[in-house]
Design an enzyme around this catalytic site. Structure first.
Site, PDB file in Angstrom:
ATOM      1  N   SER A   1       0.823  -1.217   0.000  1.00  0.00           N
ATOM      2  CA  SER A   1       0.000   0.000   0.000  1.00  0.00           C
ATOM      3  C   SER A   1       0.854   1.263   0.000  1.00  0.00           C
ATOM      4  O   SER A   1       2.007   1.258   0.422  1.00  0.00           O
ATOM      5  CB  SER A   1      -0.914   0.026   1.230  1.00  0.00           C
ATOM      6  OG  SER A   1      -1.656  -1.157   1.321  1.00  0.00           O
TER       7      SER A   1
HETATM    8  N1  SAH Z   1      -0.383  -5.216   4.018  1.00  0.00           N
HETATM    9  C1  SAH Z   1       0.373  -5.519   2.825  1.00  0.00           C
HETATM   10  C2  SAH Z   1      -0.346  -5.186   1.546  1.00  0.00           C
HETATM   11  C3  SAH Z   1      -1.467  -6.090   1.325  1.00  0.00           C
HETATM   12  S1  SAH Z   1      -1.976  -6.384  -0.326  1.00  0.00           S
HETATM   13  C4  SAH Z   1       1.723  -4.861   2.850  1.00  0.00           C
HETATM   14  O1  SAH Z   1       2.048  -4.150   3.802  1.00  0.00           O
HETATM   15  O2  SAH Z   1       2.506  -5.094   1.916  1.00  0.00           O
HETATM   16  C5  SAH Z   1      -3.256  -7.515   0.090  1.00  0.00           C
HETATM   17  C6  SAH Z   1      -2.797  -8.911   0.413  1.00  0.00           C
HETATM   18  O3  SAH Z   1      -3.934  -9.639   0.868  1.00  0.00           O
HETATM   19  C7  SAH Z   1      -2.259  -9.672  -0.786  1.00  0.00           C
HETATM   20  O4  SAH Z   1      -0.983 -10.146  -0.518  1.00  0.00           O
HETATM   21  C8  SAH Z   1      -3.248 -10.829  -0.957  1.00  0.00           C
HETATM   22  O5  SAH Z   1      -2.658 -12.037  -1.395  1.00  0.00           O
HETATM   23  C9  SAH Z   1      -3.816 -10.968   0.435  1.00  0.00           C
HETATM   24  N2  SAH Z   1      -5.125 -11.626   0.524  1.00  0.00           N
HETATM   25  C10 SAH Z   1      -6.161 -11.572  -0.357  1.00  0.00           C
HETATM   26  N3  SAH Z   1      -7.188 -12.310   0.098  1.00  0.00           N
HETATM   27  C11 SAH Z   1      -6.813 -12.831   1.295  1.00  0.00           C
HETATM   28  C12 SAH Z   1      -7.443 -13.693   2.245  1.00  0.00           C
HETATM   29  N4  SAH Z   1      -8.666 -14.162   2.070  1.00  0.00           N
HETATM   30  N5  SAH Z   1      -6.738 -14.033   3.343  1.00  0.00           N
HETATM   31  C13 SAH Z   1      -5.475 -13.569   3.558  1.00  0.00           C
HETATM   32  N6  SAH Z   1      -4.839 -12.769   2.696  1.00  0.00           N
HETATM   33  C14 SAH Z   1      -5.494 -12.394   1.564  1.00  0.00           C
END
Ligand code: SAH
Length: 209
Positions: free
Chosen positions: A63
């Site tokens: 993000s």
């Molecule tokens: N917080 C992260 C950015 C997140 S991007 C950072 O600091 O880099 C969102 C993430 O959520 C992605 O890696 C994606 O694979 C994950 N995601 C999507 N659906 C999910 C689920 N049901 N459970 C856990 N993770 C999930």
């Protein structure tokens, strides 16, 4: 931190965070000290401190710095709090939470990203537990949590996550349809009721079922 990265990091805090709404000294300090460039792919390291999200592989993103700082500040964290993050991604948000002295539990759906984040967080000695799994289930063995931060967007508020939040606890979560604009919500659980506050529109990757 290498000098050029350190300068970019200071600049990020001054220009992207202080000039907007970020007031918490603890959050500003965390953003100033966690090396964001170590959480992005090598070829993008020079862009790590720019005012935008960045791709981290597997169609996912880290993000924008402002969003990380804003969401963190809204949780009003104190050292020692137990926090659940859904969507580990790069591990950067988890590192910020750990820098603030919290005990961090984070869940990532994609094994490859979970493994990479685990490696990066361990290399920097951050106190975090990374689990490869489905965030909709939360982490019942470790519940309840003082706060929950969801960094992927579901189109409804997952009931299990509310259940795993302490009374008086806060959850910040983007809610909305896939590939559209979502609404960032702050939910406070009080006497078995949820007080919902709508913050502003955001764009996150979907929280996959
Ligand atoms: N917080 C992260 C950015 C997140 S991007 C950072 O600091 O880099 C969102 C993430 O959520 C992605 O890696 C994606 O694979 C994950 N995601 C999507 N659906 C999910 C689920 N049901 N459970 C856990 N993770 C999930």
């Amino acid at each position: 931190m290498a000098q050029s990265f350190e300068m970019n990091c200071n600049k990020m805090v001054e220009e992207q965070l202080k000039t907007r709404s970020i007031k918490s000294n603890a959050v500003l300090e965390a953003m100033n000290n966690v090396p964001r460039h170590l959480f992005v792919p090598k070829k993008l390291q020079n862009f790590a401190y720019s005012d935008s999200p960045l791709p981290i592989g597997m169609g996912q993103t880290i993000s924008q710095p402002y969003i990380v700082a804003f969401m963190t500040e809204q949780l009003e964290l104190m050292p020692g709090m137990k926090i659940l993050e859904i969507g580990t991604g790069s591990g950067y948000q988890a590192a910020i939470l750990a820098y603030l002295g919290c005990e961090v539990y984070t869940i990532e759906l994609l094994k490859e990203l979970a493994d990479e984040a685990k490696k990066n967080l361990a290399a920097l000695n951050f106190n975090t537990k990374v689990k490869h799994g489905n965030g909709y289930m939360g982490w019942p063995e470790e519940a309840p949590f003082d706060a929950i931060i969801v960094t992927a967007a579901p189109n409804y508020i997952p009931e299990k996550l509310i259940e795993q939040l302490k009374d008086g606890g806060r959850m910040i979560i983007p809610v909305g349809e896939v590939h559209s604009v979502q609404l960032l919500k702050l939910i406070t659980k009080k006497d078995k009721k949820n007080i919902e506050k709508n913050l502003f529109s955001v764009m996150f990757v979907p929280m996959v079922e």
